[in-house]
Design a protein around this motif. Structure first.
Motif, PDB file in Angstrom:
ATOM      1  N   THR A 143       2.294  11.824   2.335  1.00  0.00           N
ATOM      2  CA  THR A 143       2.663  13.223   2.104  1.00  0.00           C
ATOM      3  C   THR A 143       2.880  13.887   3.456  1.00  0.00           C
ATOM      4  N   THR A 144       3.521  15.037   3.432  1.00  0.00           N
ATOM      5  CA  THR A 144       3.742  15.816   4.647  1.00  0.00           C
ATOM      6  C   THR A 144       3.748  17.298   4.302  1.00  0.00           C
ATOM      7  N   ARG A 149       7.580  16.575  -1.578  1.00  0.00           N
ATOM      8  CA  ARG A 149       7.783  15.241  -2.141  1.00  0.00           C
ATOM      9  C   ARG A 149       6.623  14.319  -1.761  1.00  0.00           C
ATOM     10  N   VAL A 150       6.354  13.353  -2.626  1.00  0.00           N
ATOM     11  CA  VAL A 150       5.266  12.396  -2.418  1.00  0.00           C
ATOM     12  C   VAL A 150       5.809  10.977  -2.541  1.00  0.00           C
ATOM     13  N   ASN A 239       5.374  17.479  14.368  1.00  0.00           N
ATOM     14  CA  ASN A 239       4.936  18.860  14.194  1.00  0.00           C
ATOM     15  C   ASN A 239       4.569  19.253  12.762  1.00  0.00           C
ATOM     16  N   TYR A 240       4.301  18.252  11.920  1.00  0.00           N
ATOM     17  CA  TYR A 240       3.839  18.533  10.556  1.00  0.00           C
ATOM     18  C   TYR A 240       2.611  17.668  10.260  1.00  0.00           C
ATOM     19  N   ASP A 241       1.738  18.191   9.434  1.00  0.00           N
ATOM     20  CA  ASP A 241       0.599  17.393   8.978  1.00  0.00           C
ATOM     21  C   ASP A 241       1.119  16.283   8.067  1.00  0.00           C
ATOM     22  N   THR A 242       0.654  15.068   8.286  1.00  0.00           N
ATOM     23  CA  THR A 242       1.067  13.951   7.434  1.00  0.00           C
ATOM     24  C   THR A 242      -0.146  13.087   7.070  1.00  0.00           C
ATOM     25  N   VAL A 243      -0.027  12.416   5.935  1.00  0.00           N
ATOM     26  CA  VAL A 243      -1.013  11.425   5.506  1.00  0.00           C
ATOM     27  C   VAL A 243      -0.263  10.173   5.100  1.00  0.00           C
TER      28      VAL A 243
END
Length: 250
Positions: A143-144, A149-150, A239-243
């Motif tokens: 995810t971001t 979207r996933v 520059n975005y949170d991601t998993v």
């Protein structure tokens, strides 16, 4: 002095007709304080502990909760701790990659088996002593904060599984686009939109750097060396949170 110890035991029995479970009370008397639990605990060592590791996350008893357990596949001599997802798609998934990235960070990748889905590391199966034929399925999730979207799918493609084993690139575009199953919550363009594979500066990148993507559109990227963390997008920056997570099931 007599001490009465009552324990509710939950056991799994295997038979020719499948497995079944029995709940019952076990009561034993102990003559002295020194004998407390010594016999009882020896009889009922929980599967998934260091003294009784499970063959895999998949072989943990039913109704086991997700968490960290001791695992030792049959070909492995030394057990290890692993995080097991016992809920998603029937459970039995062992965590191989866990990279929770915060916006702007560029922390170097870490080679160690993650025991926290929100951790920051990965490991190849050969480093754990697991054979190349052990794994049957891989599950990919990301995810971001850039969009909603996933990515969530599983695959039994043998070439992709080989990459999880030794970290080398064995897969091609068709391996990603033709053999996958969407799982709960999947709403992304990848892996179906994949038209490139294997962008890396590493010898054994595994599923880090950019293992599969659609050019200039949708990328899976765990790539601090390229200053990029991406999930089904192409911001071309961190520059975005991601998993990102990758799981394996035997």
């Amino acid at each position: 002095m007599h001490l009465l110890l009552s324990v509710l035991a939950l056991l799994t029995f295997e038979s020719a007709f499948g497995s079944f479970r029995v709940d019952y009370d076990v009561e034993r008397e102990y003559e002295t304080k020194d004998h407390l639990c010594s016999d009882l605990c020896a009889d009922f060592v929980a599967v998934g502990t260091e003294n009784k590791p499970a063959d895999s996350c998949k072989t943990l008893p039913s109704r086991t909760q997700s968490g960290v357990y001791w695992i030792r596949p049959s070909e492995v001599t030394k057990p290890f701790k692993a995080f097991c997802d016992m809920e998603t798609d029937g459970g039995g998934w062992m965590l191989l990659y866990a990279y929770k990235h915060k916006s702007g960070e560029k922390n170097v990748l870490k080679l160690s088996l993650p025991t926290d889905p929100d951790g920051y590391s990965h490991q190849h199966m050969n480093a754990l002593g697991i054979s190349s034929s052990w794994a049957k399925e891989l599950r990919f999730y990301c995810t971001t904060s850039h969009h909603t979207r996933v990515v969530h799918f599983k695959t039994s493609n043998s070439n992709i599984i080989k990459t999880s084993y030794d970290g080398k690139r064995h897969h091609n575009v068709q391996d990603w686009t033709r053999e996958f199953t969407q799982l709960d919550g999947h709403s992304a363009n990848l892996p179906a939109a994949t038209n490139n594979v294997g962008y890396t500066r590493q010898t054994v990148p595994g599923f880090t750097d950019v293992p599969f993507w659609k050019a200039n559109a949708y990328h899976w990227a765990i790539a601090p060396s390229f200053n990029r963390f991406e999930c089904d997008d192409y911001p071309n920056n961190p520059n975005y949170d991601t998993v990102h997570r990758v799981w394996v099931r035997d």
